[in-house]
Design a protein around this motif. Structure first.
Motif, PDB file in Angstrom:
ATOM      1  N   ILE A  49     -10.016  -3.828  -0.602  1.00  0.00           N
ATOM      2  CA  ILE A  49      -8.962  -2.807  -0.581  1.00  0.00           C
ATOM      3  C   ILE A  49      -8.364  -2.601  -1.972  1.00  0.00           C
ATOM      4  CG2 ILE A  49      -6.665  -2.235   0.304  1.00  0.00           C
ATOM      5  CD1 ILE A  49      -7.459  -3.304   2.983  1.00  0.00           C
ATOM      6  N   SER A  97      -0.978   2.947   7.128  1.00  0.00           N
ATOM      7  CA  SER A  97      -1.667   1.826   6.481  1.00  0.00           C
ATOM      8  C   SER A  97      -2.106   0.789   7.504  1.00  0.00           C
ATOM      9  CB  SER A  97      -0.753   1.171   5.438  1.00  0.00           C
ATOM     10  OG  SER A  97      -0.452   2.054   4.386  1.00  0.00           O
ATOM     11  N   MET A 153       0.828  -1.203   0.000  1.00  0.00           N
ATOM     12  CA  MET A 153       0.000   0.000   0.000  1.00  0.00           C
ATOM     13  C   MET A 153       0.864   1.255   0.000  1.00  0.00           C
ATOM     14  SD  MET A 153      -2.801  -1.467   2.732  1.00  0.00           S
ATOM     15  CE  MET A 153      -3.953  -0.097   2.732  1.00  0.00           C
ATOM     16  N   VAL A 183      -3.086  -5.946  -2.309  1.00  0.00           N
ATOM     17  CA  VAL A 183      -3.278  -4.596  -1.783  1.00  0.00           C
ATOM     18  C   VAL A 183      -2.069  -3.740  -2.176  1.00  0.00           C
ATOM     19  CG1 VAL A 183      -4.850  -5.111   0.103  1.00  0.00           C
ATOM     20  CG2 VAL A 183      -2.431  -5.442   0.457  1.00  0.00           C
ATOM     21  N   GLY A 184      -2.313  -2.725  -2.960  1.00  0.00           N
ATOM     22  CA  GLY A 184      -1.232  -1.881  -3.450  1.00  0.00           C
ATOM     23  C   GLY A 184      -0.568  -2.450  -4.674  1.00  0.00           C
ATOM     24  N   LEU A 227      -8.621   1.064  -3.588  1.00  0.00           N
ATOM     25  CA  LEU A 227      -7.438   1.869  -3.885  1.00  0.00           C
ATOM     26  C   LEU A 227      -7.532   2.575  -5.233  1.00  0.00           C
ATOM     27  CD1 LEU A 227      -4.531  -0.347  -2.491  1.00  0.00           C
ATOM     28  CD2 LEU A 227      -5.104   1.976  -1.773  1.00  0.00           C
TER      29      LEU A 227
END
Length: 567
Positions: free
Chosen positions: A266, A177, A149, A379-380, A270
């Protein structure tokens, strides 16, 4: 194909989009330093962490400093987790008196959890103590997710800022985060899972009498707290060897739905965060639309293949799905949906046996990982991977129209294109070279449990899962050998940091650029046409890279199955 199955798929997508929007807005506020409802509670804790760690939260970093801090933090985490496994026999909360993990497996596991892969070449309930599960694996579930993230936020700043030399502070991005996003949702999610029957205790394992008069050992442990973050952080490492098909990890249809939503919420959110941070929500919606387009395509192919089933098992003249390896509590549709979700994200949690999918059905999870897991992705990691493809797409468009490519008002030049190309080539090379070496050596082929093209698929899947930082397995491969523990650990490291470093280099380069107003020749990157071009670029690059290997594995196996031969 059942109407109820399609309704379930649509319901999942609608719920995902409904949840992703407010979460994405909230995450944008967190990373922009705006006020949130949790500031009064978490603000003092954040300041205390910075004070204890000696971090100046107001000091920003250039991309090299950011990368250095990230690498140092992850190296330290890997060493600590490696030592925890070797010393767990002397540490507390080990009621089963489990001994040290053998060094090559401990190294593989440490690399696996630090890289957000959570590849497990072991059975958790018979290998890891409660202390190792909590202080080692669960902690890495949080911070490895937060690392991904942080990287995408740094890249977003690089794209949004003008003539800047810094892209943020890694320690601040990491801390926020964990504290503001992952921890609060995990607390709520863990309580929900406990309410549904997921266990959470430190009790010794139970030995009970079965109905047949035998004796059975039932594993206990702090499962709920690890279960939610393994999904929310797209980690995937289960407390139990059976992962999310175990009733102590996934007991009801409701938990199955919530766990699938947790994997993608997530990554989807994002994209909303990205749009708000760059000052144009349409940019985020375009990326989300491209991800969703690819997801629906892959879900449809996998579902169609599994509903058709294996014609060789058709004994009544009516084709139908095979339930071998499926989650019988939830049916074919939810087994396929979970398999598609977990490999669209770099999660690796499973509620069905991917090795038992039809060849074409098994190709889809494998291909999603080979594409770099940008179909939502981790995630990210999913978003920064897709932004790499955005850069390649606008570069290709620029070549077609004879104009210097631009994105968000900034020119895409040689340096950014080179870094984006490296971010795509490095994990692809790891998959193909690693699978080739394993296929050509005695150490690699000795672990194959199935001959012919299916055996090749097992090897391809393992290296795709490792390099893509997914962690799911075909399960027909005995990966707990010195060869695979070391080879896959290396694949995980290169697959993770071989992408992160070029991405941070792009962030630093783009942050220094000035923005120019859009002109008559500027290609619109918020149109449905760009959605199609972006999704097409992902598919074309994947096909050109992996089609020969896939043709020798699942594709030829599918054709041979139609011809009456199985492996």
């Amino acid at each position: 194909m059942k109407t109820t199955d399609i309704v379930q798929f649509l319901l999942f997508i609608v719920l995902l989009l409904v949840l992703a929007t407010p979460l994405g807005i909230y995450m944008a506020r967190v990373y922009n330093g705006e006020r949130t409802m949790l500031d009064r509670l978490l603000g003092p804790l954040e300041k205390m962490i910075y004070r204890l760690a000696g971090v100046d939260a107001q000091s920003e970093m250039n991309w090299r400093e950011y990368a250095g801090a990230l690498l140092a933090f992850n190296l330290l985490g890997m060493v600590i987790l490696f030592l925890l496994q070797l010393l767990q026999g002397y540490l507390p909360w080990n009621p089963q008196h489990l001994g040290a993990v053998k060094p090559d497996l401990a190294f593989n596991t440490a690399v696996s959890f630090v890289t957000n892969t959570n590849w497990q070449a072991y059975a958790g309930e018979s290998t890891m103590s409660y202390f190792t599960q909590m202080a080692g694996l669960t902690v890495q579930n949080f911070v490895s997710a937060a690392t991904g993230m942080a990287v995408v936020v740094a890249l977003t700043r690089g794209l949004a800022r003008r003539s800047a030399r810094t892209i943020g502070n890694f320690w601040v991005d990491l801390t926020r985060s964990v504290l503001w996003i992952l921890l609060p949702i995990s607390v709520i999610g863990a309580l929900f899972l406990v309410s549904q029957g997921v266990i959470q205790n430190l009790s010794p394992y139970l030995t009970v009498s079965t109905l047949e008069g035998g004796r059975q050992t039932i594993a206990m442990g702090p499962v709920a707290s690890q279960e939610i973050i393994k999904l929310l952080g797209t980690n995937g490492g289960g407390f139990f060897n059976a992962n999310s098909s175990h009733p102590f990890e996934n007991p009801t249809p409701l938990t199955n739905l919530v766990e699938m939503l947790a994997i993608l919420v997530i990554p989807a959110g994002l994209t909303v965060t990205f749009g708000r941070m760059v000052g144009d929500s349409r940019q985020g919606r375009v990326i989300l639309a491209a991800m969703l387009l690819l997801f629906v395509l892959f879900l449809g192919v996998c579902y169609a293949a599994e509903v058709a089933g294996n014609p060789l098992l058709n004994t009544r003249g009516v084709a139908g799905p095979s339930m071998e390896g499926k989650e019988v509590r939830f049916g074919v549709a939810n087994s396929v949906l979970f398999a598609t979700i977990t490999t669209a994200a770099s999660c690796g949690a499973v509620n069905t046996m991917h090795d038992s999918l039809t060849p074409l059905g098994g190709l889809i999870p494998m291909l999603q990982m080979m594409l770099g897991e940008v179909v939502f992705g981790g995630v990210g990691a999913g978003l920064y991977g897709m932004l790499v493809f955005v850069i390649l797409t606008v570069f290709i468009i620029g070549l077609m129209v004879g104009r210097t490519p631009e994105y968000l008002g900034k020119k895409i030049e040689f340096r950014e294109t080179k870094m984006a190309t490296l971010a795509v080539i490095i994990p692809a090379a790891v998959i193909l070279v690693g699978a080739a070496l394993a296929s050509a050596t005695k150490e690699g082929t000795a672990s194959i449990l199935n001959p012919g093209p299916h055996g090749l698929s097992e090897i391809l899947y393992a290296f795709a899962s490792a390099a893509g930082n997914n962690g799911s397995a075909f399960a027909g491969l005995n990966a707990n050998t010195s060869f695979y523990n070391l080879a896959l650990a290396l694949a995980m490291l290169i697959g993770r940091f071989g992408v992160i470093l070029p991405v941070l280099a792009i962030a630093g380069s783009m942050a220094e650029k000035k923005t120019a107003p859009a002109g008559p020749g500027t290609f619109e990157t918020t149109s449905p046409l760009f959605v199609g071009l972006l999704a097409g670029t992902v598919l074309i690059v994947g096909a050109l890279t992996f089609f020969p290997a896939l043709a020798l594995g699942p594709i030829v196996e599918q054709l041979l199955m139609f011809g009456g031969k199985i492996y």
